[in-house]
Design an enzyme around this catalytic site. Sequence first.
Site, PDB file in Angstrom:
ATOM      1  N   THR A  26       2.065  -4.046   4.147  1.00 12.48           N
ATOM      2  CA  THR A  26       1.823  -5.012   5.530  1.00 12.48           C
ATOM      3  C   THR A  26       1.612  -6.382   6.160  1.00 12.48           C
ATOM      4  OG1 THR A  26      -0.637  -3.182   5.913  1.00 12.48           O
ATOM      5  CG2 THR A  26       1.133  -2.527   5.992  1.00 12.48           C
ATOM      6  N   ASP A  27       0.839  -6.462   5.446  1.00 12.99           N
ATOM      7  CA  ASP A  27      -0.075  -7.470   4.961  1.00 12.99           C
ATOM      8  C   ASP A  27       1.038  -8.573   5.583  1.00 12.99           C
ATOM      9  OD1 ASP A  27      -2.048  -6.811   4.230  1.00 12.99           O
ATOM     10  OD2 ASP A  27      -2.658  -7.937   2.961  1.00 12.99           O
ATOM     11  N   THR A  38       1.298  -0.937   0.145  1.00 15.16           N
ATOM     12  CA  THR A  38       0.093  -0.252   0.055  1.00 15.16           C
ATOM     13  C   THR A  38       0.650   1.273   0.164  1.00 15.16           C
ATOM     14  OG1 THR A  38      -1.680  -1.256   0.948  1.00 15.16           O
ATOM     15  CG2 THR A  38      -1.605   1.041   1.359  1.00 15.16           C
ATOM     16  N   GLU A  97      -0.505 -28.809  29.510  1.00 16.65           N
ATOM     17  CA  GLU A  97      -1.223 -29.145  29.254  1.00 16.65           C
ATOM     18  C   GLU A  97      -1.190 -30.183  27.873  1.00 16.65           C
ATOM     19  OE1 GLU A  97      -5.290 -27.517  29.341  1.00 16.65           O
ATOM     20  OE2 GLU A  97      -4.617 -26.120  28.430  1.00 16.65           O
ATOM     21  N   TYR A 148      -8.457   0.396  -4.001  1.00 14.52           N
ATOM     22  CA  TYR A 148      -7.023   0.735  -4.676  1.00 14.52           C
ATOM     23  C   TYR A 148      -5.812  -0.780  -4.299  1.00 14.52           C
ATOM     24  CZ  TYR A 148      -4.907  -1.292  -0.109  1.00 14.52           C
ATOM     25  OH  TYR A 148      -4.577  -1.505   1.059  1.00 14.52           O
ATOM     26  N   LYS A 208       0.618  -7.573  12.867  1.00 15.81           N
ATOM     27  CA  LYS A 208      -0.636  -6.860  11.951  1.00 15.81           C
ATOM     28  C   LYS A 208      -1.301  -7.040  13.538  1.00 15.81           C
ATOM     29  CE  LYS A 208      -2.365  -4.735   8.157  1.00 15.81           C
ATOM     30  NZ  LYS A 208      -3.019  -5.118   6.766  1.00 15.81           N
TER      31      LYS A 208
HETATM   32  N1  ASP Z   1      -2.613  -6.074   0.771  1.00 11.42           N
HETATM   33  C1  ASP Z   1      -1.118  -4.915   1.429  1.00 11.42           C
HETATM   34  C2  ASP Z   1       0.135  -5.629   1.763  1.00 11.42           C
HETATM   35  O1  ASP Z   1       0.175  -6.045   1.854  1.00 11.42           O
HETATM   36  C3  ASP Z   1      -1.679  -4.275   2.519  1.00 11.42           C
HETATM   37  C4  ASP Z   1      -0.804  -3.023   2.927  1.00 11.42           C
HETATM   38  O2  ASP Z   1      -0.013  -3.172   2.331  1.00 11.42           O
HETATM   39  O3  ASP Z   1      -1.127  -2.369   3.939  1.00 11.42           O
HETATM   40  O4  ASP Z   1       1.110  -5.417  -0.050  1.00 11.42           O
END
Ligand code: ASP
Length: 362
Positions: free
Chosen positions: A126-127, A48, A319, A60, A199
Amino acid sequence: MTFFGKLKKMMNPFSSTQVAKEEDTEKVEPGEGVRGRPKIHVLATGGTIAGRLVSTGPRYRAGVLGFEALLDAVPALRGLADYSGEQVANIGSQDMDESLWLKLAHRVNELLASPDVDGVVITHGTDTLEETACFLDLTVRNPKPVVLVGAIRPVGALGADGPVNLLDAVTVAVNPSSVGRGVLVVMHGSLFEARDVTKVSSSALPAFAAPNSGPLGQLIDGRVYYGHRTGLSPKRPVFDISNLDKLPQVDIVYGYAGASTLPVKALVDAGCRGIVSAGVGNGNLHRDVLAALANASGRGVVVVRASRIPSGLTLRNVEVDDNRFGFVAAGALNPQKARVLLQLVLTRARKPEEVQKAFDNY
Ligand code: ASP
């Protein structure tokens, strides 16, 4: 102490006590003390932070802009360092894979070995950012800073966070206090260690947290404030990937009430070398899944118990009788990072005790 002074000390294991003392008291402005201007290399992978709003279809598209466009969008970056860079990929990080991890790790090791590079900043979706950070943390030996950064809102969205996050990432990369801390992640004014960051929100700007340890520092008005000393273990495993072009097959099975044994059986039949269980609670398993995993372990598949719970530790023999079944407990690692570590450990060991040692030492 200057950036280069710090680096020299990190390279010399006999001076580590001294480094720790000086680091505790150090107050350094961004870039201060670096001989000449710091040289930062940007490795762009997409996400992103390089995404753009589109008018048709999904809202997007991630991974559209090149690294030059990212740098040009933040004029303040020019005041901090000189830059070089390259586009390693331009993808949404949901498509990140092991061959790209290896390519990145090879490239980071190569770049950091050069006197022309003082630090590397990696722009990333971010994924799966936390998994790439973990992989690099376990495969990059050089103490120069490596900082991963992403964004939650794409270019063109109100309040797009990419520019400030990138500025913060470079601020961290040029700071002498960032040397020798392992791979770092910068998001939304917080600085995290690769091992603990995860995340925690798919939409909010504060999308990342380190549920067990908290952030390592904060970024405020263009300065980085380190909150606590790094917990990098001197025994931390570091894997030599110079001769690797692929990683062993390791997959994750998810735990839930009434869990099915089908995924475990399918993975074993497919010849999977390791299975990470994202179990419930303290990595607990439904009795049928436990039996299937015990059977897998008996057939030489390395089984690591992690948990679907976002914080807390998965500990041995609470456990589940790990000793009896030959299981490994993931400790503080979440399932996706336990998978990264298991893949790397399996390149050199497969006895559960040896695997457990690597988990305990990270
Ligand atoms: N789907 C995107 C990615 O991980 C989401 C992001 O970058 O926040 O590339």
